[in-house]
Motif scaffolding. Structure first.
Motif, PDB file in Angstrom:
ATOM      1  N   VAL A 369      40.063 -22.999  68.980  1.00  0.00           N
ATOM      2  CA  VAL A 369      40.716 -22.884  67.546  1.00  0.00           C
ATOM      3  C   VAL A 369      39.503 -22.994  66.783  1.00  0.00           C
ATOM      4  O   VAL A 369      38.611 -24.105  66.557  1.00  0.00           O
ATOM      5  N   TYR A 370      39.208 -22.111  65.728  1.00  0.00           N
ATOM      6  CA  TYR A 370      38.063 -21.989  65.025  1.00  0.00           C
ATOM      7  C   TYR A 370      38.325 -22.357  63.540  1.00  0.00           C
ATOM      8  O   TYR A 370      39.265 -21.892  63.188  1.00  0.00           O
ATOM      9  N   GLU A 371      37.257 -22.815  62.889  1.00  0.00           N
ATOM     10  CA  GLU A 371      37.231 -22.775  61.525  1.00  0.00           C
ATOM     11  C   GLU A 371      36.218 -21.775  61.251  1.00  0.00           C
ATOM     12  O   GLU A 371      35.263 -21.756  61.950  1.00  0.00           O
ATOM     13  N   GLU A 372      36.111 -21.307  60.030  1.00  0.00           N
ATOM     14  CA  GLU A 372      35.098 -20.313  59.708  1.00  0.00           C
ATOM     15  C   GLU A 372      34.165 -20.715  58.586  1.00  0.00           C
ATOM     16  O   GLU A 372      34.899 -21.422  57.542  1.00  0.00           O
ATOM     17  N   MET A 373      32.851 -20.642  58.463  1.00  0.00           N
ATOM     18  CA  MET A 373      32.107 -20.826  57.309  1.00  0.00           C
ATOM     19  C   MET A 373      31.022 -19.832  56.982  1.00  0.00           C
ATOM     20  O   MET A 373      30.897 -18.720  57.921  1.00  0.00           O
ATOM     21  N   PRO A 374      30.900 -19.466  55.805  1.00  0.00           N
ATOM     22  CA  PRO A 374      29.845 -18.553  55.572  1.00  0.00           C
ATOM     23  C   PRO A 374      28.477 -18.583  56.181  1.00  0.00           C
ATOM     24  O   PRO A 374      28.217 -19.717  56.326  1.00  0.00           O
ATOM     25  N   GLY A 375      28.031 -17.422  56.427  1.00  0.00           N
ATOM     26  CA  GLY A 375      26.558 -17.609  57.218  1.00  0.00           C
ATOM     27  C   GLY A 375      25.341 -17.345  56.189  1.00  0.00           C
ATOM     28  O   GLY A 375      25.894 -17.537  54.719  1.00  0.00           O
ATOM     29  N   TRP A 376      24.190 -17.072  56.531  1.00  0.00           N
ATOM     30  CA  TRP A 376      23.305 -16.957  55.512  1.00  0.00           C
ATOM     31  C   TRP A 376      22.201 -15.864  56.177  1.00  0.00           C
ATOM     32  O   TRP A 376      22.531 -15.518  57.294  1.00  0.00           O
ATOM     33  N   GLN A 377      21.693 -15.179  55.311  1.00  0.00           N
ATOM     34  CA  GLN A 377      20.527 -13.932  55.731  1.00  0.00           C
ATOM     35  C   GLN A 377      19.254 -14.537  55.662  1.00  0.00           C
ATOM     36  O   GLN A 377      18.267 -13.556  56.126  1.00  0.00           O
ATOM     37  N   GLU A 378      18.699 -15.649  55.313  1.00  0.00           N
ATOM     38  CA  GLU A 378      17.476 -16.044  54.828  1.00  0.00           C
ATOM     39  C   GLU A 378      16.890 -16.434  56.140  1.00  0.00           C
ATOM     40  O   GLU A 378      17.513 -17.006  57.272  1.00  0.00           O
ATOM     41  N   ASP A 379      15.594 -16.112  56.466  1.00  0.00           N
ATOM     42  CA  ASP A 379      14.686 -16.492  57.389  1.00  0.00           C
ATOM     43  C   ASP A 379      14.646 -18.315  57.452  1.00  0.00           C
ATOM     44  O   ASP A 379      13.982 -18.269  56.202  1.00  0.00           O
ATOM     45  N   LEU A 380      14.846 -18.890  58.236  1.00  0.00           N
ATOM     46  CA  LEU A 380      14.508 -20.330  57.933  1.00  0.00           C
ATOM     47  C   LEU A 380      13.287 -21.061  58.748  1.00  0.00           C
ATOM     48  O   LEU A 380      13.111 -22.106  58.400  1.00  0.00           O
ATOM     49  N   THR A 381      12.860 -20.173  59.202  1.00  0.00           N
ATOM     50  CA  THR A 381      11.635 -20.680  60.101  1.00  0.00           C
ATOM     51  C   THR A 381      10.475 -21.463  59.439  1.00  0.00           C
ATOM     52  O   THR A 381       9.690 -22.098  60.113  1.00  0.00           O
ATOM     53  N   HIS A 382      10.298 -21.000  57.992  1.00  0.00           N
ATOM     54  CA  HIS A 382       9.319 -21.685  57.434  1.00  0.00           C
ATOM     55  C   HIS A 382       9.728 -22.855  56.541  1.00  0.00           C
ATOM     56  O   HIS A 382       8.920 -23.369  55.889  1.00  0.00           O
ATOM     57  N   ILE A 397      25.301 -27.733  58.882  1.00  0.00           N
ATOM     58  CA  ILE A 397      24.932 -28.954  59.458  1.00  0.00           C
ATOM     59  C   ILE A 397      25.948 -30.238  59.155  1.00  0.00           C
ATOM     60  O   ILE A 397      26.040 -30.884  59.730  1.00  0.00           O
ATOM     61  N   LEU A 398      26.066 -30.048  57.871  1.00  0.00           N
ATOM     62  CA  LEU A 398      26.779 -31.169  57.291  1.00  0.00           C
ATOM     63  C   LEU A 398      28.375 -31.158  57.841  1.00  0.00           C
ATOM     64  O   LEU A 398      28.899 -32.290  58.091  1.00  0.00           O
ATOM     65  N   ARG A 399      28.800 -30.096  58.082  1.00  0.00           N
ATOM     66  CA  ARG A 399      30.138 -30.048  58.849  1.00  0.00           C
ATOM     67  C   ARG A 399      30.010 -30.349  60.350  1.00  0.00           C
ATOM     68  O   ARG A 399      30.937 -31.206  60.711  1.00  0.00           O
ATOM     69  N   ILE A 400      28.926 -30.144  61.117  1.00  0.00           N
ATOM     70  CA  ILE A 400      28.677 -30.742  62.412  1.00  0.00           C
ATOM     71  C   ILE A 400      28.750 -32.044  62.167  1.00  0.00           C
ATOM     72  O   ILE A 400      29.270 -32.952  63.151  1.00  0.00           O
ATOM     73  N   GLU A 401      28.037 -32.746  61.161  1.00  0.00           N
ATOM     74  CA  GLU A 401      28.108 -34.246  60.961  1.00  0.00           C
ATOM     75  C   GLU A 401      29.655 -34.762  60.871  1.00  0.00           C
ATOM     76  O   GLU A 401      29.948 -35.672  61.387  1.00  0.00           O
TER      77      GLU A 401
END
Ligand code: GDP
Ligand code: IMO
Ligand code: MG
Length: 427
Positions: A369-382, A397-401
């Motif tokens: 059973v899923y809930e959906e969240m908006p994603g992102w397009q930015e590179d996070l590696t920096h 991350i806050l939702r996982i917490e």
């Protein structure tokens, strides 16, 4: 904080090696406590990639004592190859201790691993074929050979002879394959013993001395919670205890000595080998995760099965290991998805459940059973600070917490040591 246990919270390959290497900077001792060379921990330090199977990921720091505890099953040939590999790469391994009571993987364990898998047919587990299961079987049967036995020629000869009688009976009479010869194995293993003799120690005592002296000890788990022989997706599990309690048994340290338990958890889910996996994606999204996350096994090279983050198993991991902090890894791999899904429960028949079921028959039927969240397009590696992450990534991350009740104290956004966002002290 003196003693911290780090474990995998899913089906392995969460990035334990990377997080261990990151935290090891502050540690005095780094201890492996279960599993064997079924593990594959990739660490990228100062731009260089290292693949470790048996030796703790703390080895890349010259001044750390690394310990292979009694709960580990050791293939001495592989151990020596790993030591040679590290030496060639300029890594000093002089501070490695090996528990005298760790079990030894013998050639017949590997043969048996292969034969058993073949015999299982469609019910195969998808093991790494490194002899892990058969070695733990012999330990539980009380016929295993320990490291200390290898150091005593007579003792070793006696135990090897008795084991070979039993194993050869099995090979010849049950499986119809060839018997193994005593001489070749005996000579080879005595050779291995000579090379590791100086490293063999009472590792439980060494750890106790270190903790009493106020030093910092980091216990590095292999595999993951759902591969635990008791608490995992049995029988599609490994044969040891990757949960936090495994550190006590597999290192000889009491639970009151442990200050904190870090659960390493991927921002999505992967699994290698057979067995149920409710959030598995067999479509393009799964392909995208595999490609972006380079999800191919470190040990066997097999493609890893990929799927959405499963908060039910995350909460289960928190329960069985008493996880105090999460290190969420590979958040960067989720860049590029318009929508991200998080599994918050399972539908079984007409019912919705929120806890990992006891019955594996039921677990196999679980639909996420899923809930959906908006994603992102930015590179996070920096990114180096949490508040510099795109808002959608912060919210994820806050939702996982929220769903797990555990702080994500570390967030990894790349394989490198420096690609780690620190949100609090844990060591
Ligand atoms: P382990 O078995 O838990 O140590 O994990 P593996 O080493 O088998 O697999 C994790 C892989 O992901 C390794 O290749 C790591 O270098 C890599 N890795 C770890 N953390 C991150 C991260 O945050 N982002 C990315 N892109 N890769 C990561
Ligand atoms: P690290 O430490 C992922 C899986 C195998 C198989 C099952 C049993 O790198 O996270 P075994 O050879 O242990 O008897 O195989 O467990 N498995 C792992 N999967 N990461 C690992 O280790 C694993 N070690 C074992 O694929 O499904
Ligand atoms: Mg791995």
């Amino acid at each position: 904080m003196a003693a911290v246990v780090l474990i995998g919270s899913q089906w392995g390959d969460e990035g334990k090696g990377k997080i261990t290497d990151f935290l090891a900077e502050k540690a005095n001792l780094v201890v492996r406590f279960q599993g064997g060379n079924n593990a594959g921990h990739t660490v990228v330090a100062n731009g260089e990639e290292f693949k470790l199977h048996l030796i703790p990921s703390g080895i890349l720091y010259e001044d750390k004592t690394c310990v292979i505890g009694n709960g580990v099953v050791i293939d001495p040939k592989i151990l020596l190859e790993e030591l040679d590999y590290l030496a060639k790469r300029g890594i000093k391994t002089g501070k490695l201790l090996i528990s005298s009571n760790a079990q030894v993987i013998m050639p017949y364990h590997q043969v048996l691993d292969g034969l058993e898998e073949e015999a299982r047919g469609e019910h195969k587990i998808g093991t790494t074929k490194r002899g892990i299961g058969p070695a733990y079987m012999d330990k539980a049967s009380r016929i295993g050979i320990r490291i200390i036995d290898l150091l005593d020629k007579e003792e070793f000869a006696d135990k090897l002879r008795r084991n070979l009688v039993e194993k050869n009976n099995l090979f010849v009479k049950v499986y119809g394959t060839e018997a193994l010869e005593f001489d070749g194995i005996y000579e080879a293993y005595l050779g291995y013993a000579d090379r590791i003799r100086s490293m063999v120690a009472d590792s439980s005592l060494a750890i106790d001395v270190s903790i009493r002296a106020g030093e910092k000890v980091l216990f590095e788990g292999a595999q993951g919670t759902l591969l635990d022989i008791d608490h995992g997706t049995y029988p599609y599990v490994t044969s040891s205890h990757p949960i936090a309690g495994g550190a006590c048994v597999g290192a000889g340290v009491g639970p009151t000595r442990i200050d904190r338990v870090i659960g390493v958890i991927k921002a999505y889910t992967t699994r290698v080998g057979e067995g149920p996996f409710p959030t598995e994606l067999l479509d393009e999204s799964g392909e995208q995760m595999r490609a972006n996350g380079h999800e191919f096994g470190t040990t066997t090279g097999r493609p890893r099965r990929c799927g959405w983050f499963d908060a039910v198993i995350a909460r289960y991991a928190v329960r069985v290991s008493g996880i105090s902090d999460f290190a969420v890894t590979k958040l960067d791999v989720l860049t590029g998805f318009d929508i991200l899904k998080i599994c918050v429960g399972y539908r079984v028949n007409e019912e919705i459940i929120h806890e990992f079921p006891q019955s594996q028959k039921i677990f196999k039927q679980c639909q996420p059973v899923y809930e959906e969240m908006p994603g992102w397009q930015e590179d996070l590696t920096h990114v180096r600070r949490f508040e510099d992450l795109p808002l959608a990534a912060q919210n994820y991350i806050l939702r996982i917490e929220q769903l797990t009740g555990v702080p994500a104290t570390l967030v990894a956004i790349g394989p490198g040591r420096e690609q780690t966002i620190v949100r609090g002290e844990m060591f």
